[in-house]
Design an enzyme around this catalytic site. Structure first.
Site: not given
Length: 600
Positions: A316, A393, A396, A557
């Site tokens: 992202h 990250d 998600q 994005c």
């Protein structure tokens, strides 16, 4: 409402409603004297009979490892003890019929809600929908002045959302790998799943009753943001009605309540991701701020000219731009791990990129554009072997896959509350405690200091050193309530159900001529990006919106990974555990309708 239909607390009595509904249904033409489903006992959750009766209305299902076709009027269902539950009435065996003779002879249209197929224990019969609306109006909990706040009684046991009488698992507790389950109007080969009652879950999300363009809302934009259960909404209301105050450093009662609620939410996050200590949990606005915090604090302090940062092609923009800004400022080099044509990380190429100059590897656990699940543990272990730090990250992944930061062993793990059924404007930075305490603060101000003179400031240890100013107290508490909700249902149950939906949707979409899926990794979660020949992604998104279907269209994005596949944008339906096969059927029908029309 009369006294006869209310309980001593002034709330509607569900058993009285049951009796009224029975009388109503018995008077309907062509119903074969069908009775309403027994209302669940909200307090005890002894609802196995409810589940069995629901089971008899599904067009097909799996019972104890055996496929049962309920479209046959002579089908007789066994109960949990092997006793017959009786033949399925002809009025309920026919697709989409509800005491309306001949209705099943009409062409099947998924946009007609009364004719939708459904999951086990999910019925789309109109009279049952009316009953569910009535039962949904029964408030099982109303916040009172008694403290502390307790979540809605429906969350006392996760079994409330699952069948206790019908078994979808083998005796050993494993998913049955050899069954063929028929849902909707198609065949899905593969696995059978726990009897997850999606209707009970959907009742917890008020917005799912919303109408869009005169159609029931179908929310398939979950990768952008998830909807909020009433337990989170109630918790936020309760905070502002009974606890609202700034936290810490005050002797009055509301400050104590607010501080307890805020720090209690921190402990819930700690347990949810299995951090060693609540001191490793820093509240931020979201994933983007968390990454910027690490870049602007640790990165600015410890990275030097010539050092290298490794990212993946799946990232992202929020995990690209902060590192680019830091690289421009400090003379760093960014390297990128490529992916194959399915969107899977190429670990051998990653190994070639690692070298003594590698100081940081920052990567996503799940791609927001493709749904690819990355080999996170291998990426972390390889980076540490090269002497690099790792930021993972989880924006998600956190609502789909169990998180264990101790097992993963990344130095930082970040996620956003609104991706996991919590409020917007709140997120989490997990960092190893020693690492956080050895890093300079991100911002200066109140709440993060131990002592200040005009000559010198002494900072608190983590997490306070990274929480300058008045934080987002209420939404942190709301995030804690969202975590409570997810844990009551069970993240593993959520994953199993969503994975079934993903398989079902992938097969349905693959049958549409001219539809090209973008991202076909073997290991992926609930994202279904695609492009459609002859239509822009904007045209598809607008056409779906006219049917009440919310999807994301655009670059998400994540422009680098989309360009890797030769596109600038995709249509991206994305799933959550409150979605259904019926909604997927409606999505497919709407796309086919658009394609046959030849215009957007």
């Amino acid at each position: 409402m009369s006294n006869a239909t209310t309980n001593p607390h002034g709330l509607p009595d569900v058993h009285a409603l049951e009796q009224l509904a029975n009388a109503y249904f018995s008077a309907l033409p062509g119903t074969h004297s069908a009775a309403v489903l027994p209302a669940p006992d909200i307090l005890s959750h002894e609802n196995s009979q409810l589940q069995k009766e629901h089971f008899s209305h599904s067009p097909s299902a799996i019972y104890q490892g055996n496929a049962i076709d309920l479209s046959d009027p002579q089908t007789s269902l066994p109960d949990a003890n092997g006793l017959g539950l009786g033949h399925v009435p002809a009025s309920t065996a026919q697709i989409g019929s509800s005491g309306n003779p001949g209705r099943h002879e009409q062409p099947w249209n998924p946009l007609d809600r009364a004719s939708l197929f459904s999951l086990p224990f999910e019925s789309d019969q109109p009279y049952e929908k009316e009953l569910q609306r009535a039962l949904a109006s029964v408030s099982v909990y109303s916040p009172s002045a008694q403290l502390p706040f307790n979540p809605s009684g429906v969350l006392n046991e996760s079994s409330y959302y699952f069948s206790s009488g019908i078994q979808f698992l083998n005796k050993g507790g494993e998913l049955n790998e050899h069954q063929v389950s028929r849902y909707g109007n198609g065949i899905v080969s593969g696995k059978s799943y726990p009897a997850f009652n999606v209707n009970l879950v959907r009742n917890d999300f008020p917005i799912l009753a919303e109408q869009v363009n005169g159609k029931p809302l179908i929310w398939l934009d979950n990768a952008a943001t998830t909807q909020k259960p009433k337990q989170v909404i109630e918790r936020l209301n309760y905070f502002y009605e009974h606890e609202n105050s700034n936290i810490h450093r005050a002797a009055h009662e509301l400050a104590a309540r607010s501080t307890d609620a805020y720090e209690g939410a921190r402990q819930k996050v700690q347990r949810f991701i299995n951090a060693r200590s609540p001191n490793e949990i820093v509240f931020v606005r979201g994933t983007t701020e968390a990454i910027n915090l690490v870049a602007s604090s640790w990165g600015d302090e410890f990275l030097q000219q010539g050092d290298e940062i490794i990212l993946t092609h799946l990232e992202h923009h929020a995990n690209i731009v902060p590192w680019q800004l830091l690289a421009q400022k400090k003379g760093l080099k960014i390297r990128v791990i490529p992916v194959d044509d399915d969107g899977q990380i190429l670990l051998d190429e990653y190994a070639r990129l690692l070298n003594p100059r590698t100081k940081l590897v920052s990567f996503t656990l799940v791609s927001n554009a493709l749904g690819t699940i990355t080999p996170a543990k291998q990426i972390v272990d390889m980076a540490h072997a090269a002497g690099a730090k790792v930021l993972a990250d989880g924006a998600q992944s956190v609502s789909h896959i169990r998180t264990d930061v101790q097992d993963l062993d990344a130095d930082w793990f970040v996620f956003s509350g609104h991706k996991v059924f919590g409020p917007t404007g709140i997120g989490v930075l997990y960092g190893k405690e020693d690492l956080l305490n050895s890093t300079q603060p991100y911002q200066g101000g109140g709440n993060m200091i131990q002592d200040v003179t005009f000559e010198h400031t002494q900072f608190h240890k983590a997490p306070a050193r990274f929480e300058a100013g008045t934080g987002n107290i209420a939404d942190a508490v709301g995030l804690g309530a969202a975590i409570d909700y997810v844990q009551k249902i069970g993240i593993d149950h959520i994953y199993q159900y969503e994975h079934y939906l993903l398989e079902y949707a992938s097969q349905k979409l693959a049958r549409i001529p001219g539809l090209r899926p973008i991202g076909t990794a073997r290991d992926k979660t609930s994202v279904l990006s695609f492009v459609l020949d002859g239509f822009t992604t904007g045209q598809v998104g607008e056409a779906l919106s006219r049917e009440g279907i919310a999807v994301r269209s655009g670059h998400h994005c994540a422009q680098p990974i989309l360009r890797r596949f030769g596109v600038e944008a995709t249509v991206r339906p994305s799933l959550a555990f409150y979605n259904t096969c019926a909604e997927i059927d409606t999505l497919v029908y709407a796309i086919e309708k658009l394609k046959s029309s030849g215009r957007g």
